[in-house]
Write an enzyme that holds these catalytic residues in place. Structure first.
Site, PDB file in Angstrom:
ATOM      1  N   PHE A 141      21.073  51.977  81.743  1.00 41.57           N
ATOM      2  CA  PHE A 141      21.262  51.168  80.543  1.00 41.57           C
ATOM      3  C   PHE A 141      22.737  50.789  80.456  1.00 41.57           C
ATOM      4  O   PHE A 141      23.560  51.339  81.184  1.00 41.57           O
ATOM      5  CB  PHE A 141      20.849  51.982  79.297  1.00 41.57           C
ATOM      6  N   GLN A 255      25.081  45.108  64.992  1.00 39.95           N
ATOM      7  CA  GLN A 255      24.950  44.841  66.422  1.00 39.95           C
ATOM      8  C   GLN A 255      24.071  43.628  66.723  1.00 39.95           C
ATOM      9  O   GLN A 255      23.015  43.463  66.119  1.00 39.95           O
ATOM     10  CB  GLN A 255      24.332  46.058  67.116  1.00 39.95           C
ATOM     11  N   HIS A 257      21.963  42.076  69.866  1.00 37.86           N
ATOM     12  CA  HIS A 257      21.404  42.442  71.173  1.00 37.86           C
ATOM     13  C   HIS A 257      21.445  41.211  72.071  1.00 37.86           C
ATOM     14  O   HIS A 257      21.085  40.123  71.637  1.00 37.86           O
ATOM     15  CB  HIS A 257      19.958  42.925  70.997  1.00 37.86           C
ATOM     16  N   LEU A 267      12.602  40.964  70.719  1.00 40.64           N
ATOM     17  CA  LEU A 267      13.419  41.668  71.695  1.00 40.64           C
ATOM     18  C   LEU A 267      12.731  41.767  73.057  1.00 40.64           C
ATOM     19  O   LEU A 267      11.530  42.033  73.125  1.00 40.64           O
ATOM     20  CB  LEU A 267      13.667  43.089  71.176  1.00 40.64           C
ATOM     21  N   GLU A 270      16.699  46.055  77.013  1.00 37.17           N
ATOM     22  CA  GLU A 270      17.859  46.207  77.881  1.00 37.17           C
ATOM     23  C   GLU A 270      17.447  46.789  79.232  1.00 37.17           C
ATOM     24  O   GLU A 270      18.134  46.629  80.240  1.00 37.17           O
ATOM     25  CB  GLU A 270      18.857  47.150  77.194  1.00 37.17           C
ATOM     26  N   ARG A 301      26.507  46.336  74.704  1.00 39.92           N
ATOM     27  CA  ARG A 301      25.850  45.174  74.087  1.00 39.92           C
ATOM     28  C   ARG A 301      26.820  44.224  73.398  1.00 39.92           C
ATOM     29  O   ARG A 301      26.663  43.010  73.463  1.00 39.92           O
ATOM     30  CB  ARG A 301      24.817  45.659  73.058  1.00 39.92           C
ATOM     31  N   HIS A 369      20.376  42.888  65.798  1.00 42.96           N
ATOM     32  CA  HIS A 369      19.470  43.914  66.310  1.00 42.96           C
ATOM     33  C   HIS A 369      19.556  45.245  65.583  1.00 42.96           C
ATOM     34  O   HIS A 369      18.543  45.899  65.357  1.00 42.96           O
ATOM     35  CB  HIS A 369      19.752  44.120  67.794  1.00 42.96           C
ATOM     36  N   ARG A 405      26.739  50.622  69.069  1.00 41.99           N
ATOM     37  CA  ARG A 405      25.799  51.622  69.598  1.00 41.99           C
ATOM     38  C   ARG A 405      25.416  51.277  71.028  1.00 41.99           C
ATOM     39  O   ARG A 405      25.219  50.115  71.353  1.00 41.99           O
ATOM     40  CB  ARG A 405      24.535  51.642  68.732  1.00 41.99           C
TER      41      ARG A 405
END
Lengths: 613, 246
Positions: A141, A255, A257, A267, A270, A301, A369, A405
């Protein structure tokens, strides 16, 4: 008034709320979960890619340990996190993953031998060790030094939530689904429960509790373009802010994404990029490696979302009736991989885009996100400002994410924080007794009933609640997005103040009887605009760039003046939040430094300027 | 030119003493890539703000928005209007208790189902936080996940001949859940214990094999296979028990 008593009241029955409930019920405390939807419909179910925990079983995770996870998380947060909390989290995450395995998660497992993997569009080979066969596997990730994200295909949130809810059923925990908490009952010092509205009948009900937990998730729906479910509209954050004494931590920390699909903003995980997917521009060229030679598509991100936006601004986006976008390419991963490890992605592309990701490109662009922002708590999950009030999961600012995050750390937080905060609530309840003040309860109920009556009768005006919500969403989307600047933020604050005034004059168009959806939104709209104002005003005041908060007029991360956390409270009658600040972290294991990705421009604690001019 | 869509929508608010069950008709101009989620939201926000329906993730993941779409159960969020005729009739799912208009109480039904089939891993072991996890073959993990993908939307129950005739029938969703646990070595229940849960007319022997469940499942869970496997297993179990008794 129907009144129910319980030791622990969890507002929200997603992963964090249910994990706390499991802990409290296992210790013998009576526990009720409230949820505005049946628990398995909670937005935790939509988390796809996985849950980070430093197990280090797979070849590409070799040598992983909580220390490396700690470092990745603090860097990811751009040093905004509370390092004591991050340490607590990383140490307990492996145990939490194993406990979920014990309860029934079908985690993907290590398959020994040679296998191919992709990075930056190129194929590589890895060899999984025979002695690790059948242990929990992990994928890559963004922003992580090791493959650490444990997963079940791309339905990790779904399996976690179903397994957790199984545990809730096994323990006989009461869940009242379709019940919405609309106010906390408190006397300014102690929280003793909530006034709630039943979403099966529309009737009010009182829940009295020794410990009340806010676990209502994030509030992406204050933005127009979000990956969030329609239920993520800030219910928990609003009732906390409404107390006037409980602060939101870092409300400016929102955040985006990188890969929401265009135009629906659903979504795609990731994990697509973690498994080797690439981002392409209008010429079908990769570009992330030009901006980020080391991490490329797998920088954090905030960084990837910014470069994507930048690349589109350079005129290299793909034109569409819904605005410019970029492409996500997972074709080279192959049919077998997509059909076993990216199944939801395949379905989403088929159903909503008419695109076959095995042979076609996926149109993507950054979308709102996650709210790192949330009800500020201490490391035990106890909310600032009111005794007996707790918070966990995305609803909380615990604060392990700081200003950004990492992917895979949100599912992990719900389970790990749920466990830790649950344990702390159990400790808190030992010998704890509370006095229920009938006057306080009566006043809270009357106040809510009067709000409902006023909205139905239209005594304050006849503003249309949907128009107000749209105006608020547009304001945040257009002026408090990925790149921010002082003049736009000031304008957003001014406009949102006007919108807030209008929100106080909402009147219903329909009759408001029963489970009226217009009333449900109208009861929340002032609170939503307050959240929007906290975000915009917090962003205006923070004159630096850190994590997701990128100021075009203050490009450096300023550790000298802004290595801190915003605390926003809302005094009754005000039309702006009151902002205070506290140090980002008391414990410093890892002093501020370069992240290793993103633009490096830092004003250090002693005022030295580091990085590009 | 954009189509004009005509929506016939079931309306009834049980909380309103003046409300009687009826159908309201709305028209709406179709837009590109319009889903029923988009259409319903637009109808509520622009035409009738009292319209009740359940929508949540809008991505086909949470299972909230199942309803009868021109007579067939389906998820509103991933039904594209372009796949439907000009006239669209929306009704609430049968079997589940009506909350209002298109909204039904799936929460109570599913909680009761989970309790009935004891939808959790039964084990005499206790969790050791210090120990390494028990190993599992990855292929088996993937097989379990295949069944675990069910989103409990209720389409299989709404499309089931037996469930529409007898309220106590547990439905394919419950059978799938049991099949998932039978497959999972962590669940220590015996065949006899599973038999007690679903070896009845309320369970596998109530299934008439019409397979509306398989046809209606929006996640394409292999329900037909699982029902077949369960029927065989439970049949054998019944025979064995007969012999034990004699």
């Amino acid at each position: 008034m129907e009144t129910l008593f319980t030791d622990v009241l969890c507002i929200g029955a997603g992963l964090a709320g249910e994990r706390v409930a499991v802990e409290a019920a296992s210790a013998g405390f009576s526990t009720i979960c409230l949820s505005i939807v049946p628990p398995r419909r909670s937005h935790s179910s939509a988390a796809q890619g996985g849950m980070q925990a430093a197990l280090g079983h797979c070849a590409m995770g070799e040598g992983d340990c909580p220390d490396v996870h700690f470092e990745d998380t603090v860097k990811g947060s751009d040093w905004g996190a509370d390092q004591e909390v991050v340490r607590l989290f990383v140490e307990r995450a492996p145990e939490a993953v194993r406990e979920m395995a014990f309860w029934g998660i079908p985690w993907n497992r290590v398959v020994p031998g040679r296998s191919a993997y992709f990075k930056g569009g190129k194929e590589f080979e890895k060899v999984e060790a025979t002695e690790k066969e059948g242990l929990i596997a992990a994928r890559s990730f963004g922003g992580t030094a090791k493959w650490r994200t444990c997963y079940t295909s791309d339905g990790t949130g779904h399996t976690l939530l179903y397994t957790m809810d199984n545990k809730v059923v096994e323990l006989g925990v009461t869940v009242h689904d379709r019940v919405e908490a609309i106010a906390l009952i408190h006397d300014g010092e102690t929280c003793t429960g909530v006034v709630a509205r039943c979403l099966k009948t529309g009737k009010l009900r009182v829940y009295l509790a020794k410990a009340t937990l806010i676990a209502t998730g994030g509030y992406g729906r204050i933005y127009r373009e979000t990956t969030n479910a329609v239920i993520n509209d800030g219910g928990g954050a609003i009732i906390a802010l409404d107390t006037g004494v409980v602060p939101l931590g870092n409300p400016e920390a929102i955040q985006f994404h990188p890969t929401g699909i265009v135009p629906t903003n659903i979504l795609v995980t990731e994990g697509c990029r973690g498994d080797g997917g690439t981002l392409l521009d209008v010429n079908e060229n990769r570009f992330m490696h030009e901006y980020e030679p080391e991490e490329a598509e797998l920088a954090s991100r905030d960084v990837v979302s910014r470069w994507m936006t930048h690349h589109i601004r350079q005129g290299l986006g793909v034109k569409s009736p819904y605005g410019d976008h970029l492409w996500l390419d997972i074709r080279h991963l192959g049919e077998h991989h997509i059909k076993t490890k990216l199944r939801e992605v395949e379905e989403i592309c088929n159903n909503f885009l008419g695109v076959d990701p095995i042979t076609q490109l996926i149109p993507v662009r950054p979308a709102q996100h996650y709210t790192m922002a949330g009800v500020r708590t201490n490391k035990d999950g106890a909310a600032y400002g009111l005794k007996g009030l707790f918070s966990a999961g995305e609803a909380a600012c615990w604060d392990m994410h700081g200003l950004n995050r990492l992917g895979g750390n949100s599912l992990a937080e719900t389970i790990v924080a749920g466990k830790i905060v649950g344990e702390k609530i159990v400790e808190f309840l030992q010998g704890y007794e509370v006095q229920y003040n009938t006057g306080v309860i009566r006043d809270a109920v009357i106040r809510q009933q009067e709000r409902i009556d006023g909205l139905i009768s239209g005594k304050d005006g006849n503003e249309n609640v949907y128009e107000i919500r749209n105006a608020m969403q547009n304001e945040l989307m257009d002026r408090v997005g990925i790149f921010r600047n002082g003049s736009d933020l000031q304008k957003a604050v001014d406009n949102l103040q006007e919108i807030y005034a209008r929100a106080q004059q909402v009147g219903l168009r329909s009759n408001g009887i029963g489970v009226n959806p217009e009333l449900t939104l109208a009861l929340k709209i002032q609170g939503m605009v307050k959240l929007a104002l906290c975000t915009a005003y917090g962003a205006l005041q923070r004159t630096e760039s850190r994590g997701c908060h990128a100021r075009e007029d203050y490009e450096a991360r300023n550790d000298r003046d802004w290595w801190n956390r915003t605390l926003a409270t809302w005094k009754e009658g005000d039309d702006l939040p009151t902002l205070n600040y506290e140090p980002a972290t008391e414990t410093v294991e890892l002093p501020p430094a370069e992240r290793g990705y993103g633009v490096c421009k830092i004003i250090s604690c002693d005022g030295e300027i580091i990085g590009e001019e | 030119m954009a189509r004009k869509l005509i929506f016939n929508i079931f309306r009834y608010n049980p909380q309103d003493p003046h409300s009687v069950p009826h159908t309201d008709t709305f028209d709406l101009e179709e837009t590109e890539s319009m889903t029923l989620f988009i259409a319903l939201t637009q109808l509520r926000e622009e035409k009738d703000s009292s319209l009740q329906f359940d929508l949540c993730c809008r991505a086909g993941i949470c299972g909230a928005c199942a309803m009868m779409i021109n007579g067939r159960p389906g998820l509103a969020c991933h039904t594209l209007t372009k796949d439907l005729p000009d006239e669209i009739t929306l009704m609430p799912l049968p079997i589940y208790k009506l909350i209002g208009d298109l909204s039904v109480d799936t929460g109570t039904w599913f909680r009761a189902m989970h309790e009935k089939v004891e939808s959790w891993v039964h084990t005499s072991k206790s969790f050791d936080p210090q120990a390494e996890e028990e190993r599992m073959d990855n292929a088996l993990a993937e097989e379990i996940y295949e069944l675990e993908r069910c989103i409990e939307c209720g389409c299989c129950v709404a499309g089931c001949g037996t469930a529409n005739m007898r309220q106590d029938f547990v439905g394919a969703v419950a059978m799938n859940r049991i099949a998932r646990f039978i497959m999972d070595p962590r669940d220590q229940r015996t065949e006899k214990e599973y038999f007690e849960v679903i070896g009845t007319d309320e369970g596998i022997f109530g299934c008439m094999g019409l397979l509306g469940c398989e046809d209606m499942c929006p996640k394409h869970i292999p329900l037909q296979d699982q029902l077949g496997i369960l029927r065989r297993k439970m049949g054998w179990s019944a025979v064995k028990q007969l012999f034990r008794r004699s």
